[in-house]
Write a protein that holds these residues in place. Structure first.
Motif, PDB file in Angstrom:
ATOM      1  N   PRO A   1       0.806  -1.376   0.099  1.00 13.23           N
ATOM      2  CA  PRO A   1       0.035  -0.302  -0.152  1.00 13.23           C
ATOM      3  C   PRO A   1       0.874   1.146   0.022  1.00 13.23           C
ATOM      4  N   ILE A   2       0.529   2.198  -0.628  1.00  9.88           N
ATOM      5  CA  ILE A   2       1.332   3.344  -0.412  1.00  9.88           C
ATOM      6  C   ILE A   2       0.765   4.250   1.228  1.00  9.88           C
ATOM      7  N   TYR A   3       1.598   4.687   1.662  1.00 15.15           N
ATOM      8  CA  TYR A   3       0.961   3.931   3.275  1.00 15.15           C
ATOM      9  C   TYR A   3       1.014   6.034   3.371  1.00 15.15           C
ATOM     10  N   TYR A   4       0.492   5.972   4.646  1.00 17.58           N
ATOM     11  CA  TYR A   4       0.141   7.807   4.504  1.00 17.58           C
ATOM     12  C   TYR A   4       0.391   8.548   5.001  1.00 17.58           C
ATOM     13  N   VAL A   5       1.489   9.952   4.249  1.00 13.60           N
ATOM     14  CA  VAL A   5       2.012  10.569   4.773  1.00 13.60           C
ATOM     15  C   VAL A   5       2.786  11.034   6.766  1.00 13.60           C
TER      16      VAL A   5
ATOM     17  N   PRO B   1       5.719   6.092  11.147  1.00 13.43           N
ATOM     18  CA  PRO B   1       5.959   4.284  10.381  1.00 13.43           C
ATOM     19  C   PRO B   1       6.100   2.622  11.103  1.00 13.43           C
ATOM     20  N   HIS B   2       5.506   2.937  11.574  1.00 13.44           N
ATOM     21  CA  HIS B   2       5.566   1.433  13.176  1.00 13.44           C
ATOM     22  C   HIS B   2       5.728   0.133  11.700  1.00 13.44           C
ATOM     23  N   ILE B   3       5.662  -0.800  13.225  1.00 14.11           N
ATOM     24  CA  ILE B   3       5.818  -2.177  12.496  1.00 14.11           C
ATOM     25  C   ILE B   3       4.652  -2.793  12.114  1.00 14.11           C
TER      26      ILE B   3
ATOM     27  N   TYR C   1       5.974  -3.936   8.207  1.00 15.95           N
ATOM     28  CA  TYR C   1       6.136  -5.879   7.967  1.00 15.95           C
ATOM     29  C   TYR C   1       5.636  -5.483   6.621  1.00 15.95           C
ATOM     30  N   THR C   2       4.107  -4.637   5.878  1.00 15.11           N
ATOM     31  CA  THR C   2       3.712  -5.321   4.766  1.00 15.11           C
ATOM     32  C   THR C   2       5.647  -5.056   3.935  1.00 15.11           C
ATOM     33  N   THR C   3       6.135  -3.772   4.346  1.00 13.12           N
ATOM     34  CA  THR C   3       7.187  -3.145   3.151  1.00 13.12           C
ATOM     35  C   THR C   3       7.865  -4.922   3.162  1.00 13.12           C
TER      36      THR C   3
ATOM     37  N   LEU D   1       4.238   7.147  -0.657  1.00 12.85           N
ATOM     38  CA  LEU D   1       3.396   7.654  -0.257  1.00 12.85           C
ATOM     39  C   LEU D   1       2.333   8.078  -0.830  1.00 12.85           C
ATOM     40  N   ASP D   2       0.944   7.867   0.358  1.00 12.84           N
ATOM     41  CA  ASP D   2      -0.461   8.998  -0.273  1.00 12.84           C
ATOM     42  C   ASP D   2      -0.020   9.912   0.531  1.00 12.84           C
ATOM     43  N   GLU D   3       0.033  10.794   0.132  1.00 12.02           N
ATOM     44  CA  GLU D   3       0.038  12.540   0.031  1.00 12.02           C
ATOM     45  C   GLU D   3      -1.631  13.305   0.195  1.00 12.02           C
TER      46      GLU D   3
ATOM     47  N   ILE E   1      -1.651  -6.388   1.088  1.00  6.27           N
ATOM     48  CA  ILE E   1      -2.439  -4.976   1.957  1.00  6.27           C
ATOM     49  C   ILE E   1      -3.104  -5.414   3.245  1.00  6.27           C
ATOM     50  N   GLY E   2      -2.576  -5.272   4.230  1.00  6.17           N
ATOM     51  CA  GLY E   2      -3.506  -5.454   5.146  1.00  6.17           C
ATOM     52  C   GLY E   2      -4.898  -5.328   5.382  1.00  6.17           C
ATOM     53  N   LYS E   3      -5.681  -5.900   5.903  1.00  3.85           N
ATOM     54  CA  LYS E   3      -6.686  -6.502   6.211  1.00  3.85           C
ATOM     55  C   LYS E   3      -8.122  -5.241   5.615  1.00  3.85           C
ATOM     56  N   ASP E   4      -7.353  -4.206   6.959  1.00  5.79           N
ATOM     57  CA  ASP E   4      -8.385  -3.517   7.062  1.00  5.79           C
ATOM     58  C   ASP E   4      -8.473  -1.753   5.489  1.00  5.79           C
ATOM     59  N   ILE E   5      -7.377  -3.035   4.602  1.00  8.42           N
ATOM     60  CA  ILE E   5      -7.966  -1.960   3.258  1.00  8.42           C
ATOM     61  C   ILE E   5      -8.308  -3.361   1.905  1.00  8.42           C
TER      62      ILE E   5
ATOM     63  N   TRP F   1      -3.279  -8.522  11.333  1.00  6.62           N
ATOM     64  CA  TRP F   1      -3.134  -7.902  11.907  1.00  6.62           C
ATOM     65  C   TRP F   1      -1.851  -7.866  12.590  1.00  6.62           C
ATOM     66  N   TRP F   2      -0.920  -7.285  13.300  1.00  5.64           N
ATOM     67  CA  TRP F   2      -0.320  -7.236  14.094  1.00  5.64           C
ATOM     68  C   TRP F   2      -0.507  -6.752  15.346  1.00  5.64           C
ATOM     69  N   LEU F   3      -0.893  -8.126  16.614  1.00  6.22           N
ATOM     70  CA  LEU F   3      -1.474  -6.938  17.437  1.00  6.22           C
ATOM     71  C   LEU F   3      -0.736  -6.584  18.214  1.00  6.22           C
TER      72      LEU F   3
HETATM   73  N1  MSP Z   1      -2.867   5.245   2.306  1.00  8.40           N
HETATM   74  C1  MSP Z   1      -4.270   4.199   2.360  1.00  8.40           C
HETATM   75  C2  MSP Z   1      -3.473   2.778   1.920  1.00  8.40           C
HETATM   76  C3  MSP Z   1      -3.412   3.705   0.281  1.00  8.40           C
HETATM   77  S1  MSP Z   1      -3.092   1.767  -1.102  1.00  8.40           S
HETATM   78  C4  MSP Z   1      -3.180   2.498  -2.049  1.00  8.40           C
HETATM   79  C5  MSP Z   1      -3.482   3.099   3.931  1.00  8.40           C
HETATM   80  N2  MSP Z   1      -2.090   3.816   4.289  1.00  8.40           N
HETATM   81  S2  MSP Z   1      -1.983   3.318   5.671  1.00  8.40           S
HETATM   82  O1  MSP Z   1      -0.943   4.287   6.276  1.00  8.40           O
HETATM   83  O2  MSP Z   1      -2.663   3.397   7.079  1.00  8.40           O
HETATM   84  O3  MSP Z   1      -1.923   2.183   5.257  1.00  8.40           O
HETATM   85  C6  MSP Z   1      -1.921   1.320   5.938  1.00  8.40           C
HETATM   86  C7  MSP Z   1      -1.088  -0.680   5.534  1.00  8.40           C
HETATM   87  O4  MSP Z   1      -0.252  -0.294   6.726  1.00  8.40           O
HETATM   88  C8  MSP Z   1      -1.972  -1.797   6.232  1.00  8.40           C
HETATM   89  O5  MSP Z   1      -2.867  -2.030   5.270  1.00  8.40           O
HETATM   90  C9  MSP Z   1      -0.968  -2.768   5.761  1.00  8.40           C
HETATM   91  O6  MSP Z   1      -0.799  -3.180   5.100  1.00  8.40           O
HETATM   92  C10 MSP Z   1       0.275  -1.433   7.128  1.00  8.40           C
HETATM   93  N3  MSP Z   1      -0.769  -1.577   8.973  1.00  8.40           N
HETATM   94  C11 MSP Z   1      -0.792  -0.636   9.116  1.00  8.40           C
HETATM   95  N4  MSP Z   1      -1.411  -1.280  10.447  1.00  8.40           N
HETATM   96  C12 MSP Z   1      -1.265  -2.266  10.537  1.00  8.40           C
HETATM   97  C13 MSP Z   1      -0.635  -3.455  11.930  1.00  8.40           C
HETATM   98  N5  MSP Z   1      -0.843  -3.524  12.714  1.00  8.40           N
HETATM   99  N6  MSP Z   1      -0.419  -4.632  11.323  1.00  8.40           N
HETATM  100  C14 MSP Z   1      -0.501  -5.148  10.051  1.00  8.40           C
HETATM  101  N7  MSP Z   1       0.285  -4.300   9.216  1.00  8.40           N
HETATM  102  C15 MSP Z   1      -0.804  -3.044   9.549  1.00  8.40           C
HETATM  103  O7  MSP Z   1      -3.952   2.365   4.053  1.00  8.40           O
END
Ligand code: MSP
Length: 497
Positions: free
Chosen positions: A10-14, A18-20, A24-26, A49-51, A254-258, A286-288
């Motif tokens: 996923p592109i992460y929210y800028v 950043p956390h574990i 993990y996904t990366t 990054l999602d900006e 991706i994580g299951k959240d998206i 998810w990592w809990l």
């Molecule tokens: N910007 C959107 C993604 C857009 S993709 C076109 C987004 N960003 S996010 O910064 O919230 O990152 C979400 C992703 O981070 C999850 O889908 C997952 O890959 C990873 N994780 C974030 N928290 C996590 C855990 N606690 N455990 C495992 N992975 C998780 O959603």
């Protein structure tokens, strides 16, 4: 020529720290990319990054700076971490880059020209935190914050039009959504009528986004913008050769959240734009921490930088890949981290290495002895070593990384047992040739183990291979060369007390 392999995170929210979970996904994408490169597939690995969106705009306003400047200042928190974690991505995309904005507009125009976008006045409940209209039912669920009633003219994408086509696609492509239970979740979701998707935001309310090509009073909804990154980076609309080489993507990790955005919004967007769908969307769990999700508001976030500082990059990568059964949630605890490190890395792997190198140095002047004639017991190890790579790569292909690692470690444990049974430290006093053969076999097994673990632990595997004085990463038995001198090394995996 093997099939090109294109993997994305996923592109992460800028704005996020950043956390574990992000790490993990990366790391997972990195490990898959490295396995594929070792198998000589052409590989393209994308992260970024999602900006755009409300949260970025608000954060910038709070700091009283330009949102672009805000993004530029936040982005290195991710790039620095990826560097530290030895992430081998081929591209890093930011949605505020011109190359991306152009493609989003191109797709919007295409979808519009296909008659799949319409304008409508909409009154409904809007969740500011989610940045979208929500249903009454969602509002009642209590999961959404900052809800307000909003009446607005907006643009809508005819997502509902593609519902049946999507269902058919999912059913006839069993690997499209993985694992199986996530596929069923989406098919369940698609049993109800699929609503159209609001894909615009009036600039009066939000202006940090990509302007609609057909109405400059509006910007694009952040998810419609973000998903397109996956095709921007491989040259869509710019280089047909590049795009045809890499698309469709092998895996969107991706994580299951998206899951819904990737398995419903994205494919219907692609249908409308006339672009093939990705081959597979893989949603991990998810990592809990304890039993709750890691989140800033709960204050239970593990900072990967701290872990790396304390224990090194490779053990962190190893732990994350070994502990999570892909598709399920996993619990992160320091106890399990230390236990895993000590048992697998310090005991099994580290011990074998130090035994082999110490004995060769002491009795063979540091020179790797001859393999000699193998008896039945030796052959068991050799056969297992020869079969191992196929087994491991097969498990990786099935996305069973934890099992793949376990197979390698079982092999290492088997070799430790073989050492104990043959006791070369005693045997060497009576029969130096026989003891040399045992050390050669154990050394060769270590070499194979290191080659197979190198996508997971690139640095320490390289140190180990260097210690054994071998070049390349051959998977055939016999890569260890008799007559070569071992090199000195620091203890690879000192025990954690
Ligand atoms: N910007 C959107 C993604 C857009 S993709 C076109 C987004 N960003 S996010 O910064 O919230 O990152 C979400 C992703 O981070 C999850 O889908 C997952 O890959 C990873 N994780 C974030 N928290 C996590 C855990 N606690 N455990 C495992 N992975 C998780 O959603």
């Amino acid at each position: 020529m093997r099939k090109p392999f294109y993997v994305t995170t996923p592109i992460y929210y800028v704005n996020d720290k950043p956390h574990i979970g992000h790490a993990y996904t990366t790391i997972l994408a990195d490990v898959l990319a490295r396995f594929k490169r070792d198998l000589e597939h052409d590989t393209f690995f994308l992260t970024g990054l999602d900006e755009h969106g409300q949260k970025v705009q608000e954060a910038a306003e709070k700091r009283d700076i330009d949102p672009q400047k805000h993004c530029d200042e936040m982005a290195p928190r991710f790039t620095r971490l990826w560097k530290r974690l030895h992430i081998s991505n081929d591209d890093f995309i930011r949605t505020t880059e011109m190359r991306h904005k152009k493609i989003v507009q191109l797709i919007l125009q295409r979808v519009m020209d296909n008659g799949d976008i319409y304008e409508a006045e909409y009154e409904g409940l809007y969740s500011v935190s989610e940045e979208r209209f929500i249903t009454e039912k969602e509002a009642e669920s209590g999961e959404f914050r900052d809800i307000k009633k909003l009446k607005e003219k907006n643009y809508f994408f005819k997502m509902g039009k593609y519902q049946q086509r999507l269902i058919d696609h999912i059913k006839s492509n069993p690997k499209f959504i993985q694992p199986e239970h996530r596929k069923n979740e989406i098919l369940g979701f698609l049993r109800k009528p699929l609503n159209d998707l609001c894909i615009s935001r009036p600039k009066s309310r939000l202006n940090w986004g990509i302007e609609l090509p057909f109405d400059n009073e509006y910007v694009t909804y952040v998810w419609f913008d973000a998903l397109i990154n996956y095709i921007t980076a491989v040259g869509f609309g710019l280089s047909d050769n590049k795009f045809e080489k890499w698309w469709p993507a092998s895996y969107h990790l991706i994580g299951k959240d998206i899951l819904t955005t990737h398995a419903v919004y994205w494919p219907t967007m692609l249908f409308s734009a006339g672009i093939p769908l990705p081959l597979s969307i893989f949603a991990h769990g998810w990592w809990l921490m304890g039993d709750s999700k890691m989140s800033k508001s709960l204050g239970n976030v593990i900072n990967p930088m701290d872990l790396i500082d304390d224990y090194g990059v490779d053990p962190v990568r190893y732990y994350l890949m070994r502990e999570m059964v892909l598709g399920h949630d996993s619990n992160f605890t320091m106890e399990s981290f230390i236990q895993r490190y000590n048992s697998d890395l310090a005991n099994d792997f580290g011990n074998l290495l130090s035994r082999v190198t110490t004995l060769i140095k002491k009795n063979y002047d540091g020179v790797i002895p001859e393999p000699g004639e193998l008896n039945d017991l030796d052959l068991v190890i050799k056969e297992k070593g020869i079969a191992l790579s196929k087994l491991v790569y097969g498990l990786v292909d099935e996305m069973r990384l934890n099992d793949a690692i376990e197979e390698i470690m079982q092999f290492i444990r088997m070799v430790n047992k073989y050492m104990e049974e043959n006791a070369p430290w005693k045997l060497v006093k009576e029969d130096k040739v026989a003891a040399g053969k045992i050390l050669y076999i154990a050394g060769e097994a270590l070499r194979l183990g290191a080659v197979l673990l190198s996508p997971i632990m690139p640095n320490r595997s390289a140190t180990l291979l260097n210690t054994l004085n071998v070049q390349g990463k051959s998977l055939s038995w016999g890569g260890l060369e008799p007559g070569r001198r071992l090199k000195d090394h620091e203890p690879l995996f000192p025990r954690i007390k």
